[in-house]
Design a protein around this motif. Structure first.
Motif, PDB file in Angstrom:
ATOM      1  N   HIS A 102      -6.658  31.293 -29.246  1.00  0.00           N
ATOM      2  CA  HIS A 102      -6.005  31.006 -30.519  1.00  0.00           C
ATOM      3  C   HIS A 102      -5.058  32.145 -30.883  1.00  0.00           C
TER       4      HIS A 102
ATOM      5  N   PHE B 109      -3.836  25.041 -37.652  1.00  0.00           N
ATOM      6  CA  PHE B 109      -4.568  24.804 -38.889  1.00  0.00           C
ATOM      7  C   PHE B 109      -4.764  26.123 -39.631  1.00  0.00           C
TER       8      PHE B 109
ATOM      9  N   VAL C  92     -14.903  18.484 -36.820  1.00  0.00           N
ATOM     10  CA  VAL C  92     -15.037  19.485 -37.877  1.00  0.00           C
ATOM     11  C   VAL C  92     -13.719  19.473 -38.648  1.00  0.00           C
ATOM     12  N   PRO C  93     -13.778  19.374 -39.979  1.00  0.00           N
ATOM     13  CA  PRO C  93     -12.539  19.314 -40.746  1.00  0.00           C
ATOM     14  C   PRO C  93     -11.778  20.638 -40.738  1.00  0.00           C
ATOM     15  N   ALA C  94     -10.471  20.533 -40.808  1.00  0.00           N
ATOM     16  CA  ALA C  94      -9.588  21.694 -40.911  1.00  0.00           C
ATOM     17  C   ALA C  94      -8.312  21.237 -41.599  1.00  0.00           C
TER      18      ALA C  94
ATOM     19  N   LEU D  19     -16.349  25.751 -31.664  1.00  0.00           N
ATOM     20  CA  LEU D  19     -15.865  25.329 -32.975  1.00  0.00           C
ATOM     21  C   LEU D  19     -14.450  24.759 -32.898  1.00  0.00           C
ATOM     22  N   PHE D  20     -13.549  25.426 -32.170  1.00  0.00           N
ATOM     23  CA  PHE D  20     -12.165  24.959 -32.124  1.00  0.00           C
ATOM     24  C   PHE D  20     -12.034  23.670 -31.327  1.00  0.00           C
TER      25      PHE D  20
ATOM     26  N   VAL E 111      -4.950  20.916 -41.149  1.00  0.00           N
ATOM     27  CA  VAL E 111      -3.972  20.906 -40.063  1.00  0.00           C
ATOM     28  C   VAL E 111      -2.573  20.961 -40.662  1.00  0.00           C
TER      29      VAL E 111
ATOM     30  N   LYS F 233     -14.247  21.370 -31.438  1.00  0.00           N
ATOM     31  CA  LYS F 233     -14.703  20.393 -32.424  1.00  0.00           C
ATOM     32  C   LYS F 233     -13.614  20.096 -33.452  1.00  0.00           C
ATOM     33  N   ILE F 234     -12.837  21.101 -33.839  1.00  0.00           N
ATOM     34  CA  ILE F 234     -11.716  20.883 -34.752  1.00  0.00           C
ATOM     35  C   ILE F 234     -10.659  20.022 -34.074  1.00  0.00           C
TER      36      ILE F 234
END
Length: 114
Positions: free
Chosen positions: A100, A30, A16-18, A7-8, A20, A10-11
């Motif tokens: 993270h 983000f 994938v929207p985040a 997922l990260f 930021v 992809k961000i």
């Protein structure tokens, strides 16, 4: 290195929207989608490693940059007091296996956490 199932990753790639809030050449910060404090931001390295220990071993400089970015996020939001959290392993709450750092501020936080 990236992981196509992460997922990260992809961000970081913009797939994938985040929301930021801070970027550097080697990190991205983000907002957490499930905030635990008024300020709850995740700082991730752009390069995939599964956890904090692996990141520190692979590239100590980027690991230090995560902490520097976290400070910038917290102080930029007006917080001089903040908590940084790295979870390493499912048994302690890591749910996305990409390094993270949680940046938390804006409420009293007791010790020990949890």
């Amino acid at each position: 290195m990236t992981d196509p199932d992460c997922l990260f990753c992809k961000i970081v790639a913009g797939d994938v929207p985040a929301e930021v809030v801070h970027t550097t050449e080697r990190t991205l910060a983000f907002r957490d989608i499930n905030p635990q404090a008024p300020l709850h931001v995740l700082v991730v390295p752009r390069h995939h490693e599964p956890n904090a220990a692996a990141s520190a071993e692979a590239d100590a400089a980027v690991f230090a940059e995560i902490a520097t970015a976290a400070r910038s996020v917290a102080t930029g939001a007006g917080y001089d007091d903040y908590r940084l959290v790295f979870n390493t392993g499912a048994g302690v709450g890591q749910t996305v296996f990409h390094t993270h750092c949680h940046v938390l501020a804006g409420r009293p936080m007791g010790w020990p956490p949890g």
